[in-house]
Design an enzyme around this catalytic site. Sequence first.
Site, PDB file in Angstrom:
ATOM      1  N   LYS A 199       0.841  -1.200   0.000  1.00 61.75           N
ATOM      2  CA  LYS A 199       0.000   0.000   0.000  1.00 61.75           C
ATOM      3  C   LYS A 199       0.885   1.262   0.000  1.00 61.75           C
ATOM      4  CE  LYS A 199      -3.763  -2.431   2.388  1.00 61.75           C
ATOM      5  NZ  LYS A 199      -4.729  -2.425   3.513  1.00 61.75           N
ATOM      6  N   TYR A 238     -11.949  -2.657  -3.625  1.00 63.02           N
ATOM      7  CA  TYR A 238     -12.532  -2.788  -2.280  1.00 63.02           C
ATOM      8  C   TYR A 238     -14.063  -2.730  -2.311  1.00 63.02           C
ATOM      9  CZ  TYR A 238      -8.089  -2.626   0.282  1.00 63.02           C
ATOM     10  OH  TYR A 238      -6.852  -2.927   0.820  1.00 63.02           O
ATOM     11  N   ASN A 255      -1.909  -0.070   7.305  1.00 62.37           N
ATOM     12  CA  ASN A 255      -1.382  -1.411   7.585  1.00 62.37           C
ATOM     13  C   ASN A 255      -0.569  -2.024   6.445  1.00 62.37           C
ATOM     14  OD1 ASN A 255      -3.567  -1.969   5.984  1.00 62.37           O
ATOM     15  ND2 ASN A 255      -4.506  -3.468   7.354  1.00 62.37           N
ATOM     16  N   HIS A 257      -1.692  -5.580   1.410  1.00 60.98           N
ATOM     17  CA  HIS A 257      -2.942  -6.295   1.176  1.00 60.98           C
ATOM     18  C   HIS A 257      -2.619  -7.677   0.649  1.00 60.98           C
ATOM     19  CE1 HIS A 257      -6.724  -7.543  -0.702  1.00 60.98           C
ATOM     20  NE2 HIS A 257      -5.978  -7.868  -1.738  1.00 60.98           N
ATOM     21  N   GLU A 267      -8.999 -10.386  -8.198  1.00 62.50           N
ATOM     22  CA  GLU A 267      -8.036  -9.290  -8.001  1.00 62.50           C
ATOM     23  C   GLU A 267      -6.921  -9.336  -9.049  1.00 62.50           C
ATOM     24  OE1 GLU A 267      -6.976  -9.784  -3.870  1.00 62.50           O
ATOM     25  OE2 GLU A 267      -8.912  -9.002  -3.195  1.00 62.50           O
TER      26      GLU A 267
HETATM   27  P1  RTP Z   1      -6.727  -5.994   3.002  1.00 61.52           P
HETATM   28  O1  RTP Z   1      -7.939  -6.275   2.110  1.00 61.52           O
HETATM   29  O2  RTP Z   1      -6.216  -4.606   2.852  1.00 61.52           O
HETATM   30  O3  RTP Z   1      -5.697  -7.076   2.869  1.00 61.52           O
HETATM   31  O4  RTP Z   1      -7.224  -6.116   4.457  1.00 61.52           O
HETATM   32  P2  RTP Z   1      -8.015  -7.289   5.129  1.00 61.52           P
HETATM   33  O5  RTP Z   1      -8.612  -8.229   4.117  1.00 61.52           O
HETATM   34  O6  RTP Z   1      -7.093  -7.862   6.130  1.00 61.52           O
HETATM   35  O7  RTP Z   1      -9.180  -6.484   5.859  1.00 61.52           O
HETATM   36  P3  RTP Z   1     -10.529  -5.875   5.281  1.00 61.52           P
HETATM   37  O8  RTP Z   1     -11.558  -6.076   6.327  1.00 61.52           O
HETATM   38  O9  RTP Z   1     -10.801  -6.365   3.895  1.00 61.52           O
HETATM   39  O10 RTP Z   1     -10.189  -4.322   5.245  1.00 61.52           O
HETATM   40  C1  RTP Z   1      -9.522  -3.758   4.166  1.00 61.52           C
HETATM   41  C2  RTP Z   1      -8.659  -2.636   4.657  1.00 61.52           C
HETATM   42  O11 RTP Z   1      -9.483  -1.586   5.141  1.00 61.52           O
HETATM   43  C3  RTP Z   1      -8.832  -0.908   6.197  1.00 61.52           C
HETATM   44  N1  RTP Z   1      -9.648  -0.979   7.400  1.00 61.52           N
HETATM   45  N2  RTP Z   1      -9.819   0.066   8.172  1.00 61.52           N
HETATM   46  N3  RTP Z   1     -10.691   1.798  10.196  1.00 61.52           N
HETATM   47  C4  RTP Z   1     -11.039   0.522  10.256  1.00 61.52           C
HETATM   48  O12 RTP Z   1     -11.693   0.060  11.156  1.00 61.52           O
HETATM   49  C5  RTP Z   1     -10.613  -0.347   9.165  1.00 61.52           C
HETATM   50  N4  RTP Z   1     -10.921  -1.614   9.018  1.00 61.52           N
HETATM   51  C6  RTP Z   1     -10.303  -2.013   7.885  1.00 61.52           C
HETATM   52  C7  RTP Z   1      -7.490  -1.603   6.413  1.00 61.52           C
HETATM   53  O13 RTP Z   1      -6.480  -0.930   5.649  1.00 61.52           O
HETATM   54  C8  RTP Z   1      -7.763  -2.984   5.836  1.00 61.52           C
HETATM   55  O14 RTP Z   1      -6.568  -3.622   5.472  1.00 61.52           O
END
Ligand code: RTP
Length: 148
Positions: free
Chosen positions: A9, A49, A112, A115, A126
């Site tokens: 990212k 997303y 974070n 991804h 993707e």
């Molecule tokens: P990613 O898609 O980025 O690998 O992350 P992930 O599957 O582990 O988590 P996901 O629930 O799909 O969330 C995507 C990205 O959104 C941001 N996020 N912010 N502020 C918040 O509560 C929150 N929750 C998620 C994070 O950058 C997360 O990686």
Amino acid sequence: MEQTYIMIKPDGVQRGLVGEIIKRFEQKGYKLVAMKLTSPGEEHMKKHYADLSSKGFFAGLIAYMTSGPVVAMVWEGKNAVAEGRKMLGATMPSESAMGTIRGDYCIEVGRNICHGSDAVESAKKEIALWFPEGVTSWSSCESSWVYE
Ligand code: RTP
């Protein structure tokens, strides 16, 4: 062999963690089959997303993800999707184990660093979104030292 979509990212790029993240996947034994540094627009990132569009953090997430270039990559190997997620660590850095990328290099969920696809089906979607031109195919001379 399974493929997964891994993306560094904008914060990971700005903080100079590109080499470190690539190193971890290479050293684990996964094979890089596609990679580019790219600055996607809002529409592209909203597609990536799309399943999070109803979340309160969606606008902030899109602003963050379009704030600078990202490194888009496809890594290939046995259980690449699940193992890739393990290497990244939990979404919330506070819950990511030390030794994982997020556990070692970040503090907040909104920054974070990386991804990784969460399922084989989402990896396929993707990879098609980020690499419509397709990925490369090459044989690694190390295969027999990684797989029995
Ligand atoms: P990613 O898609 O980025 O690998 O992350 P992930 O599957 O582990 O988590 P996901 O629930 O799909 O969330 C995507 C990205 O959104 C941001 N996020 N912010 N502020 C918040 O509560 C929150 N929750 C998620 C994070 O950058 C997360 O990686």
